[in-house]
Design an enzyme around this catalytic site. Structure first.
Site, PDB file in Angstrom:
ATOM      1  NE  ARG A 164     -10.574  -1.193   4.352  1.00  0.00           N
ATOM      2  CZ  ARG A 164     -11.119  -1.346   5.551  1.00  0.00           C
ATOM      3  NH1 ARG A 164     -12.267  -1.995   5.679  1.00  0.00           N
ATOM      4  NH2 ARG A 164     -10.530  -0.859   6.622  1.00  0.00           N
ATOM      5  CE  LYS A 210      -6.375   8.902   8.107  1.00  0.00           C
ATOM      6  NZ  LYS A 210      -7.006   7.839   8.898  1.00  0.00           N
ATOM      7  CG  ASP A 264      -5.396   8.008   4.671  1.00  0.00           C
ATOM      8  OD1 ASP A 264      -6.349   8.592   4.100  1.00  0.00           O
ATOM      9  OD2 ASP A 264      -5.543   7.020   5.420  1.00  0.00           O
ATOM     10  CE  LYS A 274      -3.014   2.703   3.148  1.00  0.00           C
ATOM     11  NZ  LYS A 274      -3.883   2.686   4.342  1.00  0.00           N
TER      12      LYS A 274
HETATM   13  N1  BES Z   1      -3.977   4.694   7.026  1.00  0.00           N
HETATM   14  C1  BES Z   1      -5.080   4.446   7.876  1.00  0.00           C
HETATM   15  C2  BES Z   1      -4.746   3.487   9.023  1.00  0.00           C
HETATM   16  C3  BES Z   1      -3.725   3.932  10.025  1.00  0.00           C
HETATM   17  C4  BES Z   1      -4.104   4.498  11.212  1.00  0.00           C
HETATM   18  C5  BES Z   1      -2.380   3.697   9.809  1.00  0.00           C
HETATM   19  C6  BES Z   1      -3.160   4.843  12.160  1.00  0.00           C
HETATM   20  C7  BES Z   1      -1.428   4.044  10.743  1.00  0.00           C
HETATM   21  C8  BES Z   1      -1.813   4.618  11.928  1.00  0.00           C
HETATM   22  C9  BES Z   1      -6.227   3.846   7.080  1.00  0.00           C
HETATM   23  O1  BES Z   1      -6.319   4.252   5.770  1.00  0.00           O
HETATM   24  C10 BES Z   1      -7.481   4.280   7.754  1.00  0.00           C
HETATM   25  O2  BES Z   1      -7.750   5.445   7.760  1.00  0.00           O
HETATM   26  N2  BES Z   1      -8.233   3.325   8.287  1.00  0.00           N
HETATM   27  C11 BES Z   1      -9.432   3.613   8.948  1.00  0.00           C
HETATM   28  C12 BES Z   1     -10.449   2.578   8.549  1.00  0.00           C
HETATM   29  C13 BES Z   1     -11.828   2.884   8.986  1.00  0.00           C
HETATM   30  C14 BES Z   1     -12.366   4.080   8.241  1.00  0.00           C
HETATM   31  C15 BES Z   1     -12.698   1.669   8.744  1.00  0.00           C
HETATM   32  C16 BES Z   1      -9.162   3.586  10.444  1.00  0.00           C
HETATM   33  O3  BES Z   1      -8.368   2.766  10.888  1.00  0.00           O
HETATM   34  O4  BES Z   1      -9.726   4.420  11.144  1.00  0.00           O
HETATM   35 ZN    ZN Z   2      -4.576   4.871   4.877  1.00  0.00          ZN
HETATM   36 MN    MN Z   3      -7.464   6.035   5.568  1.00  0.00          MN
END
Ligand code: BES
Ligand code: ZN
Ligand code: MN
Length: 488
Positions: free
Chosen positions: A339, A265, A258, A253
């Site tokens: 994903r 976020k 992000d 990935k």
């Molecule tokens: N890149 C993030 C996950 C992440 C969080 C990596 C903290 C490293 C440290 C991923 O893309 C994400 O935002 N995931 C979400 C998924 C949710 C929306 C189902 C998450 O973990 O909040």
């Molecule tokens: Zn991410």
């Molecule tokens: Mn994300």
């Protein structure tokens, strides 16, 4: 690029010790006995080492600990670093001792009087790994590190076995640089250019641009990058060091930043998402190591490079997109983007390469950090054999990894009212439902592991082998897995 320190190995020359500049390291086992090198230092310093070994302080030192004797008389050096270490240390102890040396040596030259101590090559690897510093963006005080010389018996032999370890350190440094680099510098274009530069090492590097991805039908990947000014890309790196057997595939990935997209976020901590390409960074680092050590294996590394931004062209929550596989996805949350990127790259990897096995790496879920913290990555797999082999390799390399469960009941949480699946499964078991989503794009016959490295790719505190920031977690374990499985 941050380059590991050059480490030279030469035969023992006790007469060179008195005049050596910088720092000198000697090793003393728990029994307090001095080897020939330490005896010479002891004599020149009028028994400074004897005073240390007879002190209470020596008894309290752990294996790998160092005492610094500053400005010793009788030597030209600024300091003697006394390392407490068994004469036959195991691999981990040797590497840790090396890491301690890296911390203690500062910016001066270092002469390591290793003599007959075992695993001098591993000590050198630990030293190299812990000497990493990401100071490209600091003006001023980034002095060059000093030269490191190991005095060992059978120097030629040790230098030879240290060769592949130099390749490992360089791969790990490459991963750390990529992962630490801010997103205004490491754009998708810049990332692809850094990978293309690895053609010099004998890797085949192919860059698929947006038009190519469109033709392949990679709409879930493209939907993530469509709000960004930076173009989405897939980069394919091939190392063909084996025979005609099917390659092993590594998939990463590579979200260069992000923001969450329209499902934005919160501001606090968002800057950490500069490391959201950490999975792609590990794939790149492993490919670099394999090329540098001319691995006798066929490995293909694929990374999906995108930036997840909110804008007038960004994907909306509720949008439905079609993957390259053909399945449709209802995008409930644009922050569950990793994903979507991996779905298409995993499918493409299998479609094109029919790999013998496939491992993907991703900073995929915050829930992974909640579950395992910063000590272990989550391992999700459809194959006990591949998962077992990976866990073993990770254990040997000291890279924490822990198997997580999967199953039909988790998969059912991805049901969508209007499409084949949703991209999120709700709050419960967030890391597992993410893994289930990925598995929908893995063929049953492909042995596969998903490594969720959200907690381990970059950390706020220093570790044994890295300063705070990117760790390079996984490069060593995957390099070992490939060596064990395909080169043994
Ligand atoms: N890149 C993030 C996950 C992440 C969080 C990596 C903290 C490293 C440290 C991923 O893309 C994400 O935002 N995931 C979400 C998924 C949710 C929306 C189902 C998450 O973990 O909040
Ligand atoms: Zn991410
Ligand atoms: Mn994300």
């Amino acid at each position: 690029m941050t380059i590991p320190p050059e480490i030279h190995f030469k035969d023992v020359d006790l007469d060179a010790i008195a005049a050596a500049k910088g720092k000198i390291a000697v090793f003393i086992g728990a029994d307090g006995k001095l080897d020939a090198g330490a005896r010479r230092v002891n004599r020149l310093t009028r028994k400074a080492l004897t005073r240390l070994t007879e002190s209470d302080a020596f008894g309290k030192m752990d294996g790998g600990d160092i005492k610094t004797l500053a400005y010793p008389m009788g030597l030209a050096a600024d300091a003697v670093l006394v390392v407490k270490l068994a004469r036959r240390p195991d691999m981990t102890a040797a590497r840790k001792a090396g890491a301690q040396l890296a911390k203690a040596m500062g910016d001066t030259d270092l002469l390591v009087v290793a003599g007959r101590i075992r695993r001098a090559d591993e000590i050198a690897l630990g030293l190299a790994l812990r000497s990493y510093k990401f100071d490209d963006h600091k003006t001023g005080d980034n002095a060059d590190r000093g030269a490191v010389t190991f005095m060992v018996s059978k120097a030629e032999e040790v230098a030879k076995s240290a060769g592949p370890m130099g390749a490992i350190a360089e791969g790990v440094f490459f991963t750390r640089d990529l992962t630490n680099e801010p997103a205004n510098i490491l754009t998708t274009d810049d990332f692809a250019a850094r990978l293309a530069a690895m053609q010099e090492l004998g890797l085949d590097v192919e860059i698929l641009e947006e038009g190519d991805l469109e033709k392949l039908g990679m709409r879930t990947l493209l939907s993530v990058g469509q709000g960004s000014a930076s173009p989405s890309k897939v980069v394919v790196m091939s190392w063909n060091g084996g025979g005609d057997e099917a390659p092993f595939a590594l998939v990463g990935k590579g979200v260069v930043f992000d923001t969450g997209g329209i499902s934005l976020k919160p501001a606090a901590g968002m800057e950490d998402m500069t490391m959201d390409m950490g999975g792609a960074g590990v794939v790149a680092g492993v490919m670099r190591t394999l090329a540098l050590r001319k691995a006798k294996a066929n490995v293909v590394g694929l990374v999906g490079l995108v930036e997840n931004m909110p804008s007038g062209t960004a994907t909306r929550p509720g949008d439905v997109v079609r993957s390259m596989k053909g399945d449709t996805v209802e995008i409930i949350n644009t922050d569950a983007e990793g994903r979507l990127v991996l779905a298409d790259v995993l499918w493409y990897a299998q479609d094109r390469f029919k790999p013998a096995g496939m491992i993907n790496l991703a900073t995929l879920t915050g829930a992974m950090v909640v579950a395992l913290g910063h000590e272990n990555a989550g391992v999700f797999s459809n194959s006990d054999d591949l998962a077992g082999a990976f866990l073993k390799a990770a254990d040997v390399e000291g890279e924490g990894a822990w198997r997580m469960p999967m199953g039909k009941a988790y998969d059912a949480l991805l049901k969508s009212r209007i499409a084949d699946m949703k991209n999120v499964g709700g709050r419960a078991a967030g890391s597992i439902t993410a893994a289930q989503f990925l598995q929908r794009f893995v063929r049953e016959e492909t042995p596969w592991c998903h490594l969720d490295i959200a907690g381990v790719a970059s950390v706020k505190k220093e570790t044994a082998f890295a300063p705070a920031g990117a760790t390079g977690w996984g490069v060593m374990a995957l390099n070992r897995l490939i060596a064990d499985r395909y080169e043994a």
